[in-house]
Design an enzyme around this catalytic site. Structure first.
Site, PDB file in Angstrom:
ATOM      1  N   ARG A   1       0.931  -1.190   0.107  1.00 12.95           N
ATOM      2  CA  ARG A   1       0.026  -0.018   0.061  1.00 12.95           C
ATOM      3  C   ARG A   1       0.942   1.199   0.189  1.00 12.95           C
ATOM      4  NH1 ARG A   1      -4.234   2.300   4.384  1.00 12.95           N
ATOM      5  NH2 ARG A   1      -5.127   4.041   2.900  1.00 12.95           N
ATOM      6  N   HIS A   2       0.457   2.216  -0.667  1.00 14.95           N
ATOM      7  CA  HIS A   2       1.125   3.569  -0.757  1.00 14.95           C
ATOM      8  C   HIS A   2       1.510   4.221   0.726  1.00 14.95           C
ATOM      9  CE1 HIS A   2      -2.206   5.895   0.141  1.00 14.95           C
ATOM     10  NE2 HIS A   2      -2.927   5.096  -0.747  1.00 14.95           N
TER      11      HIS A   2
ATOM     12  N   GLU B   1      -7.257   2.521  -7.089  1.00 24.10           N
ATOM     13  CA  GLU B   1      -7.987   2.207  -6.111  1.00 24.10           C
ATOM     14  C   GLU B   1      -9.626   2.301  -6.497  1.00 24.10           C
ATOM     15  OE1 GLU B   1      -8.824   0.783  -3.205  1.00 24.10           O
ATOM     16  OE2 GLU B   1      -7.942   2.023  -1.701  1.00 24.10           O
TER      17      GLU B   1
END
Length: 193
Positions: A7-8, A82
């Site tokens: 995840r960023h 997303e």
């Protein structure tokens, strides 16, 4: 082949609890520091490449990791974007976000669509990178919390909890199927307990 689904790093909207979805929000200072920390964790994984969602928070996280590890910054995959929260993007939700659109979330992307995109993306990464890197390769793919959670849940056949910013979630393609090795940096068996 293994894929590290990452995840960023954090954005201001993450910090404030706002739904980001497909809105292109940049990393904040904490998010950039989290990317550096993720690179340290990934340093001994022997990554052959790192790919990402095209949204800047994912791409910049990938770029930071690639520069630190001196590896190829590979392609972007639109299917890794997303979940689209449509008219709710930027809002702070006051209730559980449903799998399907409802009166409170009338135009969000259905879970089935997000899951299908995520599964398609990991198959495309596998099919693209496998000939380049070989069956024992490990590739990192930086994307987003909801799509990672839905993909891991689909593979495991059970719900996965929240995915943390810059968390590393490992899947492996073996014997013609995906299996989950870790969630949020912990072995998958710990998540299932």
């Amino acid at each position: 082949m293994r894929i590290e689904l990452i995840r960023h790093g954090q954005t201001d909207w993450n910090r404030d609890g706002r739904l980001q979805g497909s809105t292109d929000i940049p990393l904040n200072d904490t998010g950039r520091a989290q990317a550096v920390e993720a690179a340290a964790v990934l340093a001994d994984q022997g990554l052959s490449a790192i790919v990402s969602s095209p949204l800047m928070r994912a791409r910049d996280t990938a770029r930071i990791i690639a520069e630190i590890l001196d590896i190829d910054l590979g392609a972007t995959y639109d299917d890794l974007i997303e979940r689209d929260y449509a008219s709710r993007e930027g809002a702070v939700p006051t209730e559980h976000i449903p799998d399907e659109p409802n009166a409170e979330f009338p135009d969000i992307e259905p879970r089935e669509s997000v899951t299908a995109r995520g599964m398609r993306a990991i198959a495309e990464i596998r099919d693209t990178r496998l000939p380049l890197d070989g069956p024992h390769a490990t590739v990192a793919a930086v994307c987003h919390g909801t799509i990672i959670r839905f993909v891991l849940s689909e593979i495991l056949g059970e719900e996965i909890p929240h995915i943390h910013n810059a968390a590393i979630n490992e899947i492996e393609w073996t014997d013609g199927a995906w299996r989950v090795l870790s969630v949020n940096g912990s072995p998958a068996v710990d998540v299932r307990a």
